[in-house]
Design a protein around this motif. Structure first.
Motif, mmCIF file in Angstrom:
data_model
loop_
_atom_site.group_PDB
_atom_site.id
_atom_site.type_symbol
_atom_site.label_atom_id
_atom_site.label_comp_id
_atom_site.label_asym_id
_atom_site.label_seq_id
_atom_site.Cartn_x
_atom_site.Cartn_y
_atom_site.Cartn_z
ATOM 1 N N VAL A 179 0.919 -1.201 0.137
ATOM 2 C CA VAL A 179 0.058 -0.051 0.041
ATOM 3 C C VAL A 179 0.896 1.092 -0.142
ATOM 4 C CG1 VAL A 179 -1.741 1.277 1.158
ATOM 5 C CG2 VAL A 179 -1.652 -1.253 1.266
ATOM 6 N N TYR A 180 0.529 2.174 -0.787
ATOM 7 C CA TYR A 180 1.365 3.230 -1.072
ATOM 8 C C TYR A 180 0.224 4.611 -0.765
ATOM 9 C CZ TYR A 180 4.602 0.486 -3.363
ATOM 10 O OH TYR A 180 5.532 -0.305 -3.885
ATOM 11 N N TYR A 181 0.707 5.506 0.092
ATOM 12 C CA TYR A 181 0.255 6.829 0.147
ATOM 13 C C TYR A 181 0.906 7.819 -0.698
ATOM 14 C CZ TYR A 181 -2.870 4.809 3.711
ATOM 15 O OH TYR A 181 -3.743 4.088 4.320
ATOM 16 N N GLY A 182 0.656 8.108 -1.779
ATOM 17 C CA GLY A 182 1.658 8.854 -2.787
ATOM 18 C C GLY A 182 2.980 8.137 -2.796
ATOM 19 N N HIS B 31 5.748 4.243 1.415
ATOM 20 C CA HIS B 31 5.307 2.989 1.147
ATOM 21 C C HIS B 31 4.918 2.419 2.469
ATOM 22 C CE1 HIS B 31 6.953 -1.198 -0.693
ATOM 23 N NE2 HIS B 31 5.761 -1.141 -0.316
ATOM 24 N N ALA B 32 3.520 2.277 2.664
ATOM 25 C CA ALA B 32 2.932 2.177 4.007
ATOM 26 C C ALA B 32 3.015 0.653 4.474
ATOM 27 C CB ALA B 32 1.724 2.636 4.388
ATOM 28 N N ILE B 33 2.725 -0.099 3.301
ATOM 29 C CA ILE B 33 2.495 -1.769 3.723
ATOM 30 C C ILE B 33 3.546 -2.291 2.581
ATOM 31 C CG2 ILE B 33 1.007 -3.641 3.679
ATOM 32 C CD1 ILE B 33 0.560 -2.220 5.951
ATOM 33 N N LYS B 34 4.191 -3.399 3.097
ATOM 34 C CA LYS B 34 5.292 -3.675 2.251
ATOM 35 C C LYS B 34 5.321 -5.523 2.215
ATOM 36 C CE LYS B 34 8.028 -0.147 4.271
ATOM 37 N NZ LYS B 34 9.189 0.294 5.113
ATOM 38 N N GLY B 35 4.617 -5.809 1.167
ATOM 39 C CA GLY B 35 4.548 -7.216 0.809
ATOM 40 C C GLY B 35 3.888 -8.129 1.913
ATOM 41 N N THR C 298 -3.941 0.512 8.280
ATOM 42 C CA THR C 298 -3.887 0.444 7.102
ATOM 43 C C THR C 298 -4.052 -0.633 6.317
ATOM 44 O OG1 THR C 298 -2.442 2.360 7.077
ATOM 45 C CG2 THR C 298 -2.378 1.228 5.112
ATOM 46 N N PHE C 299 -3.448 -1.823 6.783
ATOM 47 C CA PHE C 299 -3.799 -2.810 6.379
ATOM 48 C C PHE C 299 -5.227 -3.447 6.281
ATOM 49 C CE2 PHE C 299 -3.713 -7.736 5.989
ATOM 50 C CZ PHE C 299 -3.205 -8.024 4.740
ATOM 51 N N LEU C 300 -5.714 -3.200 7.561
ATOM 52 C CA LEU C 300 -7.082 -3.664 7.892
ATOM 53 C C LEU C 300 -8.060 -2.953 6.694
ATOM 54 C CD1 LEU C 300 -8.850 -5.116 10.222
ATOM 55 C CD2 LEU C 300 -9.386 -2.753 10.900
ATOM 56 N N ARG C 301 -7.933 -1.579 6.551
ATOM 57 C CA ARG C 301 -8.565 -1.124 5.509
ATOM 58 C C ARG C 301 -8.571 -1.328 4.020
ATOM 59 N NH1 ARG C 301 -10.274 4.292 7.093
ATOM 60 N NH2 ARG C 301 -9.734 4.975 4.739
ATOM 61 N N ALA D 167 -1.224 -11.199 14.558
ATOM 62 C CA ALA D 167 -0.282 -10.715 13.576
ATOM 63 C C ALA D 167 0.448 -9.603 14.025
ATOM 64 C CB ALA D 167 -0.730 -10.463 12.134
ATOM 65 N N PHE D 168 1.893 -9.509 14.104
ATOM 66 C CA PHE D 168 2.589 -8.501 14.634
ATOM 67 C C PHE D 168 3.248 -7.497 13.376
ATOM 68 C CE2 PHE D 168 7.099 -7.181 15.799
ATOM 69 C CZ PHE D 168 6.593 -5.941 16.520
ATOM 70 N N PHE D 169 2.759 -6.491 13.370
ATOM 71 C CA PHE D 169 3.284 -5.462 12.194
ATOM 72 C C PHE D 169 4.360 -4.647 12.837
ATOM 73 C CE2 PHE D 169 -0.750 -6.862 10.644
ATOM 74 C CZ PHE D 169 -0.799 -6.648 9.237
ATOM 75 N N HIS D 170 5.281 -4.080 12.064
ATOM 76 C CA HIS D 170 6.340 -3.191 12.336
ATOM 77 C C HIS D 170 6.932 -2.605 11.258
ATOM 78 C CE1 HIS D 170 10.594 -1.910 13.794
ATOM 79 N NE2 HIS D 170 9.835 -1.514 14.703
ATOM 80 N N LEU D 171 6.873 -1.267 11.167
ATOM 81 C CA LEU D 171 7.410 -0.568 10.158
ATOM 82 C C LEU D 171 6.868 -0.926 8.653
ATOM 83 C CD1 LEU D 171 10.851 -0.092 11.100
ATOM 84 C CD2 LEU D 171 8.947 1.471 11.284
ATOM 85 N N GLY D 172 5.518 -1.322 8.758
ATOM 86 C CA GLY D 172 4.820 -1.773 7.343
ATOM 87 C C GLY D 172 5.034 -3.321 6.780
ATOM 88 N N ASN D 173 5.606 -3.833 7.813
ATOM 89 C CA ASN D 173 6.144 -5.097 7.292
ATOM 90 C C ASN D 173 5.289 -6.343 8.513
ATOM 91 O OD1 ASN D 173 8.356 -5.164 5.356
ATOM 92 N ND2 ASN D 173 9.001 -4.154 7.024
ATOM 93 N N LEU D 174 4.911 -7.315 7.827
ATOM 94 C CA LEU D 174 3.934 -8.299 8.725
ATOM 95 C C LEU D 174 5.522 -9.252 9.269
ATOM 96 C CD1 LEU D 174 1.804 -9.948 9.995
ATOM 97 C CD2 LEU D 174 1.701 -11.256 7.948
#
Length: 272
Positions: A32-35, A38-42, A65-68, A238-245
Motif C-alpha cells: 500500500v502506497y500513500y503517494g 510505502h505504508a505496507i510492504k509485501g 492501513t492493512f485492515l482498511r 499478527a505483529f506488524f512493524h514499519l509496514g511489514n508483517l
C-alpha cells in the motif's frame, strides 16, 4: 499485567484454536502506497472463519492501513494505491468486476470512535438492510433489528426506547450499536479498528465479551494497541512493524514463544 500474566492469558485462550478452520480471506504480497510513502510492504496472510485474529504493533506500523485494504476503505483516499491480491472466498476483491458496496456489506467495519448515525436506534440498525433490500416488510425489518441488537448484547438495554437517538447513548452502547449496524446486513467478515480505545474498562469488557460470542459466526479481525486485549480475545495474532508483517501465528505461541526477536522485544515492552 506482567509478561507472565500475559502469557498465561494467551495460553488459556489457546484451546479455542482449530487448525483445520476454513480460510475466508487471503492476502498475497500486498503493498500500500500513500503517494510516495510505502505504508505496507509485501504482506501475505490468511484469515480463517472460526477465529478472532488480532493485529498488533506500535503506532504507525501499518496495522490499521492493512485492515482498511480488506474492504477497500483505502479507495476513499485519493493518494492511496494498493498492489498485490486480496481474496474473499477466492474472489479478488480488487477486481474491476467487484461491487464495492456489496463487498462492504460482506466485510463490515467497526471504527475506533463510535460513529452512530444521527438517527434513532432503530434506524441505525435498519439503515443497511433497507439499502440492500433485505427486508420485504416492516415485520421483517423489526425482526432484523431485534436480532441484530440481541447479537450485539444491546436489546435488553434499548428495547423500550428504539426511537431515541443513537447519538444520545453512552460510548459503550454506541459502539455496540455500531456492531449491531454492521451485523444487520449479515456480513461474513467483521473488521474492528481499535474498537475499545475510546471506552472505559466496563464498556471494554462488554465489547470483548461480545467478540467472544460472535466468534464462529463471522471471521473477525481486530486491530489493538492493547496486548492484554489481544491475548484475551484472539486465537491468532499478527505483529506488524514499519509496514511489514513480522510474525503471524497462534496467539499463545506469539506471546509465549515468538520466533522473531522484534516480536519478543515488542511484547516485553522494549519498544512501542
Amino acid at each position: 499485567m506482567t509478561d507472565t500474566d500475559l502469557a498465561q492469558t494467551a495460553r488459556e485462550n489457546a484451546d479455542a484454536v482449530d487448525t483445520t478452520a476454513p480460510i475466508k480471506m487471503t492476502a498475497r504480497d500486498v503493498h500500500v502506497y500513500y503517494g510516495a510513502t510505502h505504508a505496507i510492504k509485501g504482506v501475505s496472510i490468511d484469515i480463517d472463519m472460526d477465529h478472532v485474529t488480532a493485529f498488533i504493533g506500535p503506532s504507525g506500523c501499518g496495522k490499521s492501513t492493512f485492515l482498511r485494504t480488506m474492504n477497500r476503505m483505502n479507495d476513499t483516499i485519493a493518494a492511496a494505491r494498493v498492489e498485490g491480491q486480496i481474496t474473499l472466498d477466492g474472489e479478488d476483491i480488487y477486481a474491476p468486476s467487484m461491487d464495492v458496496v456489496q463487498l462492504r456489506a460482506r466485510v463490515g467495519m467497526v471504527f475506533q470512535k463510535p460513529n452512530p448515525f444521527p438517527k434513532s436506534i432503530y434506524e441505525n440498525v435498519a439503515y443497511g438492510p433497507r439499502i440492500h433490500g433485505l427486508a420485504a416488510s416492516k415485520a421483517d425489518m423489526d425482526q432484523i433489528v431485534e436480532r441484530s441488537l440481541k447479537r450485539a448484547g444491546l436489546w435488553e438495554e434499548v428495547k423500550d426506547r428504539l426511537t431515541d437517538s443513537g447519538t444520545a447513548m453512552s460510548g459503550g452502547q454506541q459502539q455496540r450499536l455500531c456492531i449491531a449496524r454492521a451485523i444487520a446486513v449479515d456480513p461474513e467478515v467483521i473488521l474492528m479498528d481499535e474498537p475499545c480505545s475510546a471506552l472505559d474498562p466496563i464498556a471494554t469488557a462488554k465489547i470483548e465479551e461480545l467478540i467472544h460470542e460472535l466468534r464462529g459466526n463471522y471471521a473477525i479481525v481486530i486491530v489493538t494497541h492493547n496486548m492484554q486485549q489481544a491475548a484475551r480475545v484472539s486465537q491468532r495474532t499478527a505483529f506488524f512493524h514499519l509496514g511489514n508483517l513480522v510474525e503471524y501465528g497462534v496467539t499463545s505461541d506469539i506471546f509465549t514463544n515468538p520466533r522473531e526477536e522484534r516480536t519478543k522485544d515488542y511484547i516485553t515492552g522494549r519498544y512501542g
